[in-house]
Design an enzyme around this catalytic site. Structure first.
Site, mmCIF file in Angstrom:
data_model
loop_
_atom_site.group_PDB
_atom_site.id
_atom_site.type_symbol
_atom_site.label_atom_id
_atom_site.label_comp_id
_atom_site.label_asym_id
_atom_site.label_seq_id
_atom_site.Cartn_x
_atom_site.Cartn_y
_atom_site.Cartn_z
ATOM 1 N N GLY A 96 28.781 37.994 40.478
ATOM 2 C CA GLY A 96 29.479 38.390 41.709
ATOM 3 C C GLY A 96 30.782 39.108 41.423
ATOM 4 N N GLY A 136 34.074 39.194 40.797
ATOM 5 C CA GLY A 136 35.087 38.209 40.393
ATOM 6 C C GLY A 136 36.497 38.743 40.544
ATOM 7 N N ASP A 139 23.901 43.645 35.928
ATOM 8 C CA ASP A 139 24.899 43.580 37.004
ATOM 9 C C ASP A 139 25.782 44.826 37.035
ATOM 10 O OD1 ASP A 139 25.608 41.995 34.522
ATOM 11 O OD2 ASP A 139 27.602 42.312 35.334
HETATM 12 P P1 AMP Z 1 32.016 43.486 33.817
HETATM 13 O O1 AMP Z 1 31.018 43.425 32.694
HETATM 14 O O2 AMP Z 1 33.405 43.877 33.420
HETATM 15 O O3 AMP Z 1 31.519 44.385 34.907
HETATM 16 O O4 AMP Z 1 32.211 41.995 34.419
HETATM 17 C C1 AMP Z 1 31.219 41.000 34.393
HETATM 18 C C2 AMP Z 1 31.523 39.891 35.390
HETATM 19 O O5 AMP Z 1 32.754 39.251 35.075
HETATM 20 C C3 AMP Z 1 31.657 40.351 36.832
HETATM 21 O O6 AMP Z 1 31.113 39.342 37.651
HETATM 22 C C4 AMP Z 1 33.139 40.475 37.013
HETATM 23 O O7 AMP Z 1 33.531 40.351 38.360
HETATM 24 C C5 AMP Z 1 33.650 39.307 36.187
HETATM 25 N N1 AMP Z 1 35.027 39.520 35.692
HETATM 26 C C6 AMP Z 1 35.444 40.362 34.725
HETATM 27 N N2 AMP Z 1 36.778 40.258 34.545
HETATM 28 C C7 AMP Z 1 37.233 39.341 35.419
HETATM 29 C C8 AMP Z 1 38.517 38.802 35.739
HETATM 30 N N3 AMP Z 1 39.628 39.177 35.098
HETATM 31 N N4 AMP Z 1 38.584 37.866 36.727
HETATM 32 C C9 AMP Z 1 37.489 37.468 37.377
HETATM 33 N N5 AMP Z 1 36.262 37.935 37.135
HETATM 34 C C10 AMP Z 1 36.112 38.862 36.172
HETATM 35 MG MG MG Z 2 30.596 44.664 36.287
#
Ligand code: AMP
Ligand code: MG
Length: 468
Positions: free
Chosen positions: A89, A91, A246
């Protein structure tokens, strides 16, 4: 139009609460504008003056709520490096609503139900990278999300060291991911899966609404768009770095810019993501991963689609990829794509790989050279490239086609790094200059010609960490 006159829509909130989390952004301390994108503002009918107003900063910082806007984070799951994670989701992303088909989203705007161990924040470094790169990709004709503005702040965010928090206001025709479908499939909530499919059909594949086998037709188009997206990435030399399901757009767009990189020297095996030790997401493996991700999507859509027919469609992926890649590469070489040039293209790539030649500089030079020496000096062995040129020149390539297909500038990591370091010292001039270059990559920019050269040796093939 003024910001306060805009009217947003939030159709996604018609679903039940399992699809999203209604959550207000958490503002950053002492926000300030770093850059605003006039080109996208124009598409959205937002006047230039508004971009310099306090309200624009407030909009990105989440303290100005536009008419009709109801902020929410979206729920999704995904396969990360091959392993299924049942709930991810948004985040750290919060949706504001839709404006003229563009879904506005803040990235780095605080905690949501999906933040897990994260802090909901994004640092200045990664926000500059996302902001600039999405615009660069758009200008190169690659389907992508975009960005309307970027703010910095005085707020400390903990990563490997303390950094400053920032927020990008992103815009996309869709933020639905392959992983959005996986979430409901693995929870065995097939009614909700179908509701999501109907939403995507209407939003991104409206030509199939009301048609028999509409989900199958939609899947076929997703396969085609994904294959074509991979062809775009391979032809411009873009490595995404984190092709988890995702991060795969259901609308076939490039989304979620993280540790991505443009190729410096051509290297099929290049890995830009520091944590990807095995090279699952290496440059050359991207088309295979596109296929694997579609296979995961087909599984998730299996309650809606006849699986034999779905598999048959999936097998068209490589044909779509090869056709598009051939067409794009022929344009780069100024050749007629109705003729077969695969062997000539592969021969060239082998030579470039062997001689570690700058991928962007090579094509641009090929479209402009007067003496062969201008080309051959880029190579270690002049014999090999001369042999190739002997065959190539007989095809009478069109320099005009090449000049339109081959950018003078791509945003290489070392260029972004320079802009980031200046920005960290409070000077945003290079961010804004690079935005201009990113949006006009085929033009000459006399004050920045150094960026048209091969990447300086010490900055080649930098690997980036996922931390952002
Ligand atoms: P990404 O691979 O960067 O697209 O992120 C993978 C997952 O981790 C997604 O669900 C993001 O929303 C969550 N995410 C990455 N960085 C953060 C953060 N600093 N705080 C909260 N959720 C994060
Ligand atoms: Mg992502």
């Amino acid at each position: 139009m003024k910001l306060k006159q805009l009217q947003l829509k939030t159709d996604y909130l018609n679903f039940d609460e399992e699809f999203f989390h209604k959550v207000a952004p958490t503002p950053l301390k002492k926000p300030f504008l770093i850059s605003a994108n006039e080109a996208l503002a124009e598409c959205l009918h937002i006047s230039k003056e508004e971009l310099q107003s306090e309200e624009f900063i407030d909009l990105i910082n989440g303290t100005l709520k536009l008419e009709g806007s109801e902020p929410f984070a979206m729920c999704y799951a995904g396969h990360q490096f091959g392993y299924y994670v049942p709930r991810l989701g948004d985040g750290r992303a919060i949706n504001l609503g839709e404006l003229d088909g563009w879904h506005l989203q803040l990235k780095g705007s605080g905690l949501t139900r999906y933040s897990r161990q994260g802090d909901g924040r994004a640092v200045l470094r990664s926000s500059i990278r996302e902001y600039l790169m999405s615009e660069a990709m758009h200008a190169l004709g690659v389907p992508t999300s975009r960005a309307l503005g970027l703010i910095g702040s005085d707020e400390n965010v903990a990563r490997e060291r303390w950094e400053k928090g920032a927020i990008v206001l992103r815009a996309s025709k869709s933020w639905v991911r392959f992983g959005s479908f996986e979430y409901f499939y693995y929870k065995k909530k097939y009614d909700k899966l179908q509701l999501l499919a109907d939403y995507v059909l209407k939003q991104s594949y409206s030509e199939f609404v009301g048609r028999e086998n509409c989900y199958l037709l939609m899947f076929e188009e997703i396969v085609k768009r994904t294959a074509e997206l991979m062809a775009h990435w391979q032809s411009v030399g873009f490595s995404h770095g984190v092709m988890n399901t995702d991060n795969m757009s259901i609308a076939g767009l490039t989304i979620d810019y993280g540790p991505y990189s443009f190729l410096d020297d051509y290297d099929f095996d290049f890995i830009c993501n520091h944590t990807d030790a095995e090279g699952r997401y290496s440059f050359g493996n991207q088309p295979n991963i596109g296929y694997w991700n579609l296979m995961m999507l087909l599984t998730a859509l299996s309650p809606l689609i006849n699986s034999d027919k779905g598999k048959e469609i999936l097998e068209t992926y490589s044909t779509f990829f090869v056709q598009k890649y051939h067409a794009l590469m022929c344009a780069k070489l100024g050749l007629d794509s109705s003729k077969e040039y695969s062997k000539l293209i592969q021969w060239l790539l082998n030579i470039m790989q062997n001689d570690a030649v700058d991928y962007t500089l090579f094509y641009r030079t090929l479209g402009e050279y007067e003496t062969r020496d201008e080309i051959t000096q880029l190579f270690i062995s002049r014999t090999r490239i001369n042999e190739w040129l002997d065959v190539y020149e007989k095809e009478l390539p069109s320099k005009e086609t090449m000049q339109k297909a081959n950018p003078r500038y791509v945003l290489k990591n070392y260029m972004l790094q320079e802009a980031i370091e200046k920005a960290q010292d409070g000077d945003f001039s290079l961010v804004n200059e690079l935005l201009h270059v990113a949006q006009n990559p085929f033009d000459e920019h006399p004050e920045l010609t150094r960026y048209t050269k091969a990447t300086p040796h010490q900055f080649k093939a930098l690997k980036l960490s996922c931390s952002s």
